[in-house]
Enzyme design. Structure first.
Site, PDB file in Angstrom:
ATOM      1  N   HIS A 207      30.682  49.291  41.966  1.00 30.75           N
ATOM      2  CA  HIS A 207      29.456  49.194  41.823  1.00 30.75           C
ATOM      3  C   HIS A 207      27.978  48.616  42.281  1.00 30.75           C
ATOM      4  O   HIS A 207      28.700  48.142  43.084  1.00 30.75           O
ATOM      5  CB  HIS A 207      29.850  48.299  39.679  1.00 30.75           C
ATOM      6  CG  HIS A 207      30.501  47.086  40.930  1.00 30.75           C
ATOM      7  ND1 HIS A 207      31.857  46.562  40.998  1.00 30.75           N
ATOM      8  CD2 HIS A 207      29.656  45.496  40.132  1.00 30.75           C
ATOM      9  CE1 HIS A 207      31.322  45.382  41.184  1.00 30.75           C
ATOM     10  NE2 HIS A 207      30.707  45.089  40.838  1.00 30.75           N
ATOM     11  N   ASP A 209      25.203  45.668  41.344  1.00 29.41           N
ATOM     12  CA  ASP A 209      25.281  44.694  40.787  1.00 29.41           C
ATOM     13  C   ASP A 209      24.064  44.873  39.868  1.00 29.41           C
ATOM     14  O   ASP A 209      22.887  44.957  40.738  1.00 29.41           O
ATOM     15  CB  ASP A 209      25.374  43.246  41.093  1.00 29.41           C
ATOM     16  CG  ASP A 209      26.295  42.594  41.351  1.00 29.41           C
ATOM     17  OD1 ASP A 209      27.309  43.224  40.563  1.00 29.41           O
ATOM     18  OD2 ASP A 209      26.610  42.070  42.262  1.00 29.41           O
ATOM     19  N   HIS A 264      29.291  47.756  45.742  1.00 31.79           N
ATOM     20  CA  HIS A 264      30.840  47.148  46.300  1.00 31.79           C
ATOM     21  C   HIS A 264      32.448  47.657  45.269  1.00 31.79           C
ATOM     22  O   HIS A 264      31.776  48.052  44.442  1.00 31.79           O
ATOM     23  CB  HIS A 264      30.725  45.808  46.531  1.00 31.79           C
ATOM     24  CG  HIS A 264      29.771  45.206  45.514  1.00 31.79           C
ATOM     25  ND1 HIS A 264      28.891  45.351  44.870  1.00 31.79           N
ATOM     26  CD2 HIS A 264      30.196  44.405  44.356  1.00 31.79           C
ATOM     27  CE1 HIS A 264      28.262  44.448  44.208  1.00 31.79           C
ATOM     28  NE2 HIS A 264      29.805  43.661  43.949  1.00 31.79           N
ATOM     29  N   ARG A 274      44.549  37.003  44.324  1.00 31.28           N
ATOM     30  CA  ARG A 274      42.578  36.766  44.957  1.00 31.28           C
ATOM     31  C   ARG A 274      42.222  36.255  43.674  1.00 31.28           C
ATOM     32  O   ARG A 274      42.322  36.688  42.998  1.00 31.28           O
ATOM     33  CB  ARG A 274      42.133  38.184  45.129  1.00 31.28           C
ATOM     34  CG  ARG A 274      41.052  37.940  45.529  1.00 31.28           C
ATOM     35  CD  ARG A 274      40.681  39.536  46.431  1.00 31.28           C
ATOM     36  NE  ARG A 274      39.184  39.009  47.611  1.00 31.28           N
ATOM     37  CZ  ARG A 274      37.726  39.469  46.376  1.00 31.28           C
ATOM     38  NH1 ARG A 274      37.903  39.421  45.288  1.00 31.28           N
ATOM     39  NH2 ARG A 274      36.671  38.900  47.093  1.00 31.28           N
TER      40      ARG A 274
END
Length: 341
Positions: A207, A209, A264, A274
């Site tokens: 996607h 941002d 990304h 994570r």
């Protein structure tokens, strides 16, 4: 590095999340690194935004202890029993979410908290997040957002200088406005001990941002990848002491496409937890987004039509995660539509 000691059981009443065998991905060792104290930082920022829409920032001025404290508090929240976390969800859009990303069917191996960065706009779900956690969590969030907002504004002002935009705060004032529609997202990509062997799940699908700028910090677990101009994906080495800056869709429009909003994704290693925290710097809902006159004096040279942030945000929430959202706002799209009428 702070990680959860026990696996987290995410919501299983949901679509199957794609799982892959690990495959080699080129590690992006030549990622642009910008020292914000360097005399040529503004030039390096512009070059990085033009080439990649992405770069790493060092000497940013944010206290490492604050970054570590917020991570620790976020880990504490994600370690709570699922029934308690669920009291802060589902997100609307703020609050706690698990696996579901947005309202249109996107899923990922993730749980997260989304918080409005403007203290004037609280919500019941946001209050529920902090009601399950000690006061230090709220304090860490508020202090962190204040500090990272300053980093965002500093970077935007350097961008403006590097591009020759006047005045210098043309971009940063959109974030400094008291009604700025900015937010903070705390992501947790948990381990999955039930997996028979090491696998990779889609943590957060590809996607861009939608906001102006995104400032990312994570623990030292890998997973972030960015898409290069040739369509290949490269892995970004984690660095818990630095910030990674993403050009957002709105900034792409403001620069008339000179800066590209970087695509990304996160692929989650089911053997390592994570944790990431992302500040999304957005303008007020009424802010008009269009190519800046100082960069593109003639409207006939605009690649995008003018829209408000509210209009774009509404359009983005109706789309799938990987959709090219700016396509609806390109002038070529309008010309094509008119020719077919």
């Amino acid at each position: 590095m702070v990680v959860l000691s026990q696996p987290v059981a995410l919501d299983n009443h949901i679509s199957v999340i794609p799982t892959y065998k690990p495959v080699p991905v080129v590690t992006f060792h030549s990622i642009p690194v910008v020292d914000l104290t360097h005399p040529e930082a503004k030039t390096l920022i512009v070059k990085a935004c033009e080439e990649f829409g992405f770069f790493k920032v060092v000497n940013h001025g944010v206290c490492p202890e604050l970054m570590a404290r917020l991570e620790q508090e976020a880990v504490g929240f994600f370690a709570l029993p699922q029934s308690l976390k669920n009291q802060a969800g589902p997100p609307e859009p703020y609050g706690y979410g698990s696996k579901r990303i947005g309202p249109n069917g996107d899923v990922g191996w993730i749980e997260y908290i989304l918080l409005n960065a403007n203290p004037q706009f609280s919500s019941a779900k946001t209050s529920a997040v902090f009601s399950q956690s000690p006061l230090i969590f709220r304090e860490a969030v508020e202090e962190y957002m204040k500090e990272v907002k300053e980093v965002s504004c500093k970077v935007l002002e350097m961008m403006a200088e590097g591009l020759g935009i006047e005045p210098r705060d043309s971009l940063s004032k959109m974030l400094r406005d008291e009604k700025s529609d900015s937010c903070l997202r705390l992501n947790h990509y948990p381990t999955a001990e039930e997996e028979a062997e090491k696998t990779v799940k889609v943590g957060f699908g590809e996607h861009t941002d939608p906001q102006i700028i995104s400032v990312l910090r994570s623990n030292n677990t890998a997973g972030l990848q960015i898409c290069m101009k040739d369509g290949s994906w490269v892995a970004v080495p984690p660095d818990h002491s630095s910030f990674f800056i993403n050009v957002g869709d709105a900034l792409q429009v403001l620069t008339n496409g000179r800066f590209k909003s970087v695509k990304h994704r996160v692929l989650a290693d089911t053997r390592r937890s994570r944790v990431s925290m992302i500040y999304f710097g957005g303008p007020t809902l009424s802010q008009k987004i269009a190519p800046l006159p100082s960069l593109v004096p003639k409207q006939e040279d605009w690649l995008y039509k003018e829209f408000t942030w509210s209009q774009y945000k509404s359009s983005a929430y109706k789309s799938k995660l990987g959709d090219y959202r700016l396509g609806l706002f390109e002038r070529q799209h309008l010309l094509t539509h008119r020719s077919n009428v």
